[in-house]
Scaffold this motif. Structure first.
Motif, PDB file in Angstrom:
ATOM      1  N   LEU A 138       0.547  -1.167  -0.210  1.00  0.00           N
ATOM      2  CA  LEU A 138      -0.159  -0.202  -0.013  1.00  0.00           C
ATOM      3  C   LEU A 138       0.494   0.958  -0.288  1.00  0.00           C
ATOM      4  O   LEU A 138       0.259   2.397  -0.938  1.00  0.00           O
ATOM      5  CB  LEU A 138      -1.298  -0.236   1.576  1.00  0.00           C
ATOM      6  CG  LEU A 138      -2.210   0.947   0.623  1.00  0.00           C
ATOM      7  CD1 LEU A 138      -3.421   0.348   2.386  1.00  0.00           C
ATOM      8  CD2 LEU A 138      -1.229   2.450   2.092  1.00  0.00           C
ATOM      9  N   ALA A 139       1.601   1.202   0.766  1.00  0.00           N
ATOM     10  CA  ALA A 139       2.927   2.372   0.626  1.00  0.00           C
ATOM     11  C   ALA A 139       3.252   2.662  -0.273  1.00  0.00           C
ATOM     12  O   ALA A 139       3.947   3.841  -1.305  1.00  0.00           O
ATOM     13  CB  ALA A 139       3.649   2.146   2.299  1.00  0.00           C
ATOM     14  N   GLY A 140       4.115   1.380  -1.067  1.00  0.00           N
ATOM     15  CA  GLY A 140       4.355   1.659  -2.365  1.00  0.00           C
ATOM     16  C   GLY A 140       4.148   2.146  -3.748  1.00  0.00           C
ATOM     17  O   GLY A 140       4.321   3.405  -3.890  1.00  0.00           O
ATOM     18  N   VAL A 141       2.069   1.215  -3.224  1.00  0.00           N
ATOM     19  CA  VAL A 141       1.089   2.306  -4.697  1.00  0.00           C
ATOM     20  C   VAL A 141       1.324   3.326  -4.225  1.00  0.00           C
ATOM     21  O   VAL A 141       1.002   4.269  -5.493  1.00  0.00           O
ATOM     22  CB  VAL A 141       0.039   1.386  -4.646  1.00  0.00           C
ATOM     23  CG1 VAL A 141      -0.867   2.079  -5.563  1.00  0.00           C
ATOM     24  CG2 VAL A 141       0.338   0.281  -4.592  1.00  0.00           C
ATOM     25  N   LEU A 142       1.169   3.944  -3.145  1.00  0.00           N
ATOM     26  CA  LEU A 142       1.171   5.355  -3.139  1.00  0.00           C
ATOM     27  C   LEU A 142       2.204   6.944  -3.326  1.00  0.00           C
ATOM     28  O   LEU A 142       1.994   7.330  -4.125  1.00  0.00           O
ATOM     29  CB  LEU A 142       0.731   5.788  -1.097  1.00  0.00           C
ATOM     30  CG  LEU A 142      -0.726   5.192  -0.786  1.00  0.00           C
ATOM     31  CD1 LEU A 142      -0.601   5.973   0.818  1.00  0.00           C
ATOM     32  CD2 LEU A 142      -1.543   5.796  -1.143  1.00  0.00           C
ATOM     33  N   SER A 143       3.418   5.920  -2.909  1.00  0.00           N
ATOM     34  CA  SER A 143       4.511   6.259  -3.094  1.00  0.00           C
ATOM     35  C   SER A 143       4.739   6.099  -5.371  1.00  0.00           C
ATOM     36  O   SER A 143       4.894   7.726  -5.290  1.00  0.00           O
ATOM     37  CB  SER A 143       6.115   5.809  -3.197  1.00  0.00           C
ATOM     38  OG  SER A 143       6.883   5.809  -3.644  1.00  0.00           O
ATOM     39  N   ILE A 144       4.429   5.329  -5.563  1.00  0.00           N
ATOM     40  CA  ILE A 144       4.633   5.270  -7.494  1.00  0.00           C
ATOM     41  C   ILE A 144       3.110   6.011  -7.620  1.00  0.00           C
ATOM     42  O   ILE A 144       3.354   7.252  -8.987  1.00  0.00           O
ATOM     43  CB  ILE A 144       3.976   3.931  -7.802  1.00  0.00           C
ATOM     44  CG1 ILE A 144       5.243   2.886  -7.772  1.00  0.00           C
ATOM     45  CG2 ILE A 144       3.424   4.059  -9.382  1.00  0.00           C
ATOM     46  CD1 ILE A 144       5.119   1.773  -7.609  1.00  0.00           C
ATOM     47  N   VAL A 145       2.244   6.180  -7.062  1.00  0.00           N
ATOM     48  CA  VAL A 145       1.851   7.116  -7.573  1.00  0.00           C
ATOM     49  C   VAL A 145       2.194   9.308  -7.627  1.00  0.00           C
ATOM     50  O   VAL A 145       1.772   9.454  -8.421  1.00  0.00           O
ATOM     51  CB  VAL A 145      -0.411   7.485  -6.905  1.00  0.00           C
ATOM     52  CG1 VAL A 145      -1.446   8.752  -6.951  1.00  0.00           C
ATOM     53  CG2 VAL A 145      -1.415   6.282  -7.226  1.00  0.00           C
ATOM     54  N   ALA A 146       2.666   9.038  -6.575  1.00  0.00           N
ATOM     55  CA  ALA A 146       3.103  10.780  -5.647  1.00  0.00           C
ATOM     56  C   ALA A 146       4.267  10.754  -6.479  1.00  0.00           C
ATOM     57  O   ALA A 146       4.026  11.822  -7.502  1.00  0.00           O
ATOM     58  CB  ALA A 146       3.178  11.028  -4.248  1.00  0.00           C
ATOM     59  N   ARG A 147       5.116  10.231  -7.234  1.00  0.00           N
ATOM     60  CA  ARG A 147       6.118  10.301  -8.001  1.00  0.00           C
ATOM     61  C   ARG A 147       5.772  10.448  -9.498  1.00  0.00           C
ATOM     62  O   ARG A 147       5.836  11.277 -10.236  1.00  0.00           O
ATOM     63  CB  ARG A 147       6.771   8.632  -7.813  1.00  0.00           C
ATOM     64  CG  ARG A 147       8.174   8.872  -8.759  1.00  0.00           C
ATOM     65  CD  ARG A 147       9.201   7.828  -8.674  1.00  0.00           C
ATOM     66  NE  ARG A 147       9.818   7.139  -7.657  1.00  0.00           N
ATOM     67  CZ  ARG A 147      10.880   7.597  -6.736  1.00  0.00           C
ATOM     68  NH1 ARG A 147      11.384   8.510  -7.525  1.00  0.00           N
ATOM     69  NH2 ARG A 147      10.477   7.422  -5.712  1.00  0.00           N
ATOM     70  N   GLN A 148       4.530  10.029 -10.288  1.00  0.00           N
ATOM     71  CA  GLN A 148       4.151   9.887 -11.495  1.00  0.00           C
ATOM     72  C   GLN A 148       3.769  11.930 -11.317  1.00  0.00           C
ATOM     73  O   GLN A 148       3.780  11.821 -12.469  1.00  0.00           O
ATOM     74  CB  GLN A 148       2.810   8.613 -11.901  1.00  0.00           C
ATOM     75  CG  GLN A 148       3.882   7.730 -12.252  1.00  0.00           C
ATOM     76  CD  GLN A 148       2.915   6.295 -12.453  1.00  0.00           C
ATOM     77  OE1 GLN A 148       1.590   6.978 -11.935  1.00  0.00           O
ATOM     78  NE2 GLN A 148       3.170   5.069 -12.251  1.00  0.00           N
TER      79      GLN A 148
ATOM     80  N   ALA B  96       4.672  14.439 -14.004  1.00  0.00           N
ATOM     81  CA  ALA B  96       3.605  15.009 -14.691  1.00  0.00           C
ATOM     82  C   ALA B  96       3.217  16.617 -14.888  1.00  0.00           C
ATOM     83  O   ALA B  96       3.124  17.405 -15.338  1.00  0.00           O
ATOM     84  CB  ALA B  96       2.788  14.550 -14.178  1.00  0.00           C
ATOM     85  N   LYS B  97       3.663  16.787 -13.575  1.00  0.00           N
ATOM     86  CA  LYS B  97       3.711  19.421 -13.311  1.00  0.00           C
ATOM     87  C   LYS B  97       5.405  19.103 -13.231  1.00  0.00           C
ATOM     88  O   LYS B  97       5.327  20.354 -13.453  1.00  0.00           O
ATOM     89  CB  LYS B  97       3.301  18.285 -12.206  1.00  0.00           C
ATOM     90  CG  LYS B  97       1.706  18.260 -11.564  1.00  0.00           C
ATOM     91  CD  LYS B  97       1.505  18.058 -10.112  1.00  0.00           C
ATOM     92  CE  LYS B  97       0.075  17.935 -10.414  1.00  0.00           C
ATOM     93  NZ  LYS B  97      -0.084  17.778  -8.362  1.00  0.00           N
TER      94      LYS B  97
END
Length: 529
Positions: A442-452, A456-457
């Protein structure tokens, strides 16, 4: 047949870890037993009153077990562990009953939000399993600072009593002290009511409220004493001289119910398992990513350690098969390697249908990280096949019992009959964990989403902040996945010692056979093929 476990370093380490976790659970149970603490326990006894569990002990048949339910309700919250209420299943004059007892040492037995959830769960169990209900009442009503969370949903308590009665399930109220305001409707809506001389106080409004509302001067006995209700209002069916007399009377009421079970009786003289229940302490690894063989568990809880496996070579990550526990037949679904694939899902759906065809209860032994993900499995139809299993569980009509031994994550928790799928009973081992997914994932998923999102910005990514976020999330999810946290929120019916599993299952199977045991005949909805 399995059963011979290696006694090496791994077994010893697993056993040590389980014993440490059991010690933590014992500490939480001690909090529930302490009730309101020494001061209020002593005050209660100085008034010549028995404690909640002492009342239950005198009510039940001597030397018979009491399966306490939701003992850790409220653990980790702002309220006392146990939620000022004791609930469970015990035998009274040979009749299995659902017993509830207010603990008046905790804020006078007042109901908080967890008390309400615990009481509603007890009523749910009584209704589903056709168990007479005996309420040992001494409560000041709602815990007023929490009224916003109690008042509106709390009406279901009284609704349940009337529905139990309408279904022909007897309800008995024994009033030991206060049963006031809304609480007066517990005896008011029970089939049989016993009150204690100079102790019971049952009224909608006490002397101060009556004075404010009408100007009338009155005392407790005139408004709601046992003598008045026995002689004048007729609310009391039986007038007891003291608490032991009230409990003797309750036993005689149950003895005269002419109550019989409807479900089939167990096979007489069941054989005990061939292997030692103590071995169950050393089966589950401390790290739930390490697989273990659930057949070793089945060999220590089933009669004669017998297990006739169904489709053993197909979908091997889920063991399915037939066994008996304390003479009752069961169909067992037990996760073997954690992940559920398409084959396991299809096998489970077929097995559940067979159990319904044969009117055999189902036992789900959880250790699953969920349904398999990835391109190959998505293209292979894992959504269809997982849905097929969940469809079968959802529409199965035979009684279900679930035990969380290890992991119970994601939709695998649903497919294995988690709380939302209304198993008759659900218990956890201290080794269990349950959440939408594992903490690291779960922590890894949140990290990947935040990194992407940062990429993108066009923003630089803060690696230090990311590491801190992941650590915080992992810690939070780990804490929220643990069995005492989940049990405190009534997501199970209790955290049990693995060595007690066979006994607990036997008590549960006996209870579910109070009602008819009938499977679904069709009616499973559309299976996507």
């Amino acid at each position: 047949m399995t059963g011979t476990l290696p006694r090496g370093a791994d077994f010893a380490e697993r056993r040590t870890t389980m014993l440490e976790r059991l010690a933590e659970v014992a500490g939480a149970h001690a909090e529930a037993l302490a009730g309101g603490g020494p001061k209020y326990q002593e005050r209660h006894r100085s008034r010549g009153k028995l404690g909640a569990r002492e009342r239950i002990e005198l009510l039940l048949d001597p030397d018979t077990p009491f399966l306490e339910l939701s003992p850790l309700a409220g653990w980790g919250s702002d309220f006392t562990t146990g939620a000022s209420l004791v609930t469970g299943i015990g035998v009274i004059e040979g009749v299995e009953c659902l017993v509830t007892a207010n603990d008046p040492t905790v804020r006078g037995g007042a109901s908080n939000p967890w008390t309400l959830k615990k009481a509603l769960r007890a009523n749910e169990i009584a209704f589903a399993n056709r168990l007479p209900v005996v309420s040992l009442v001494e409560s000041g009503g709602a815990d007023l600072p929490s009224q916003k969370e109690i008042f509106i949903p709390g009406g279901a308590l009284f609704r349940d009593l009337t529905r139990l009665s309408a279904a022909g399930i007897p309800t008995v109220a024994v009033v030991f002290g206060n049963s006031t305001a809304g609480g007066a409707y517990v005896p008011g809506m029970s089939d049989h009511v016993i009150m204690v001389k100079e102790r019971s106080k049952v009224f909608l409004g006490g002397p101060p409220l009556v004075k404010m509302a009408t100007g009338e001067e009155s005392d407790d006995e005139e408004l709601g004493g046992a003598d008045m209700h026995a002689r004048v209002s007729g609310l009391a069916d039986y007038f007891a001289l003291d608490e032991p007399d009230a409990l003797r009377t309750a036993r005689r009421v149950v003895a005269r119910l002419n109550w019989r079970k409807i479900g089939p009786a167990p096979r007489p003289a069941p054989r005990p398992p061939l292997f030692d229940e103590d071995d169950l302490l050393g089966i589950v690894p401390g790290d739930l990513r390490t697989p273990f063989d659930p057949r070793e568990v089945i060999a220590r809880i089933s009669d004669g350690s017998e297990f006739d496996e169904f489709k053993p070579l197909y979908g091997p990550s889920l063991a399915t098969g037939w066994a008996e526990i304390h003479g009752y037949p069961v169909g067992v679904l037990a996760n073997a390697q954690g992940v559920l694939f398409s084959a396991e899902s299809q096998k489970a759906a077929q097995f559940i249908q067979l159990a319904n065809q044969r009117d055999i209860p189902l036992l789900f032994l959880h250790n699953t990280t969920g349904y398999m993900v990835g391109r190959e499995y998505e293209q292979g139809g894992i959504i269809k096949h997982g849905s097929m299993m969940i469809n079968a569980v959802s529409n199965s009509k035979v009684p279900h019992i679930s035990v969380l031994m290890g992991a119970s994550y994601g939709a695998g928790h649903y497919g294995m009959c988690g709380r939302a799928y209304e198993p008759r009973f659900l218990f956890s081992w201290p080794s269990a964990k349950s959440a939408v997914m594992g903490p690291a994932q779960l922590a890894g998923v949140l990290s990947i989403v935040a990194r992407q999102s940062a990429l993108a910005k066009g923003h630089p990514y803060d690696e230090d902040a990311d590491a801190a976020l992941r650590a915080m999330v992992e810690q939070q999810i780990e804490a929220e996945s643990l069995p005492m946290f989940l049990s405190g929120r009534l997501y199970d019916d209790g955290v049990i010692d693995p060595r007690d599993t066979r006994t607990v299952l036997g008590l549960c199977l006996s209870a579910v056979h109070g009602a008819p045991v009938e499977g679904a005949r069709g009616g499973f909805g559309v299976f996507r093929m």
